[in-house]
Scaffold this active site. Sequence first.
Site, PDB file in Angstrom:
ATOM      1  CE  LYS A 254      -9.062 -18.820  11.843  1.00 51.30           C
ATOM      2  NZ  LYS A 254      -8.896 -17.757  10.851  1.00 51.30           N
ATOM      3  NE  ARG A 328      -3.301  -8.729  13.228  1.00 52.58           N
ATOM      4  CZ  ARG A 328      -3.950  -8.332  12.121  1.00 52.58           C
ATOM      5  NH1 ARG A 328      -4.289  -7.063  11.990  1.00 52.58           N
ATOM      6  NH2 ARG A 328      -4.241  -9.190  11.168  1.00 52.58           N
TER       7      ARG A 328
END
Length: 479
Positions: A254, A328
């Site tokens: 990020k 996920r």
Amino acid sequence: MSVSHIVTAKPEALDHLIEAAAAPVELLPLTKPQFEAWLTQATPAEAAWLAALDFSAQEGRHALLPTVEGRLGRVLLAVEDGSPDLWAFAGLPETLPAGDYVLAASTPPALAETLSLGWAVGGYRFSRYKSKEAPAPARLVWPEGVDRPSVIRSAAAVGFVRDLITTPAEDMGPADLEATARSLAHRYGADLTVTRGEQLLEQDYPAIHAVGRAAGRGREPRLIDLTWTGSESGPQVTLVGKGVCFDTGGLDLKSPANMKLMKKDMGGAAHVLGLAYLIMDAGLPLRLRLLVPAVENAVSGEAFRPLDVLPTRQGLTVEVGDTDAEGRLILCDALAEAGRERPDLLLDMATLTGAARVALGTELPALFCNDDELATAALTVSTQEADPLWRLPLHRPYKRFLDSKVADLSNIGSTGFGGAITAALFLERFVPEGAPWIHIDVMAWNTAGRPGRPEGGEAQGLRALYALIRETVRRGGWR
């Protein structure tokens, strides 16, 4: 390891709600018609004072009325007709002058309870790292007839979730989440099993292990598994929460701006821990299971890579399209285990996608559900509790965006659109067909302060989901 700042021996100790006071100031709630009637009996000085304040019982406002001696004599609270808004009162502990207050005896019971909860939540402060204590908030005398245990439980749960999320990752890693769950288990007589490190591979949780294996010593990945029985014959409710204690993005790193708030990426875990606290403290007659995959998505030579193909507990293989879509991946193993028992309700919560925030903003959690009746019930209680949720669709045609050329599916969609939906569809692949399932994609953070809701970690949808479970069980549902 101490977690006393998070799970106290008595979280119900709310020092800004008190038993009695020597000379409390009266709080008088009034709707607009009631205010107009009250104004006809007011003294000319009171009427002139309120006119100078431009106070006409506008919803959410309050007015301080002085005595002739110049002291604070009474506070008028403007309230709406019908269901009162919890957040209209949550700012009062900080905005009213320090001192003790009491509700007027004429206050309707439902309003008194809502105001008490707003006051209790509004007195929250995160002060663990402050060297100087802030001034004490204004105190409220408990109104007569209020369900104190319910107010205390709800306020404690909100504070509990906020504390967990706001605590920096250095002090809220996978081991700290485990310690928090252990403290809850000890308090309520629940059983706790933790699968850590290489045990995850031995016990077939490969995706959880892959995401968390790059973290340093003492921050190994783990699956936290708590079980509690309020009734042997009650429905089975299983909660699953994303516990990414810090998310660098992994090798798909990020940017600094996007990494700054990633201590909150365990917000789903915080929420289901808060739900578990509510359920166990209330003694709801059900069987509870809580599963929290707790990891740190770190960068090292052990990190999983883009286009790796990961096995999962379900037996499906997943191609890693982006290491920053790690939530996920850990949830899929936990959901596969949760579904093995086919619970009467399977609920997961996760700070899963920026796409949900683009669609709904930061204050409105996205709800996905495979059962229309269940979804409607959840949305109804969210309105009643002033704890909003908004349903987004599990649009089946978008499942094609998860296709992979080399694996059973990809962990990201092949299009830049509908990211919250494709993420929910990915999770659904690991839920047993026909099992009632709710997925909540939540921000878990106040980006700016509002009355009763300071900037920082936030419990969103918590009270609504607890009310859904409580009321369904009371009606004998899920059986």
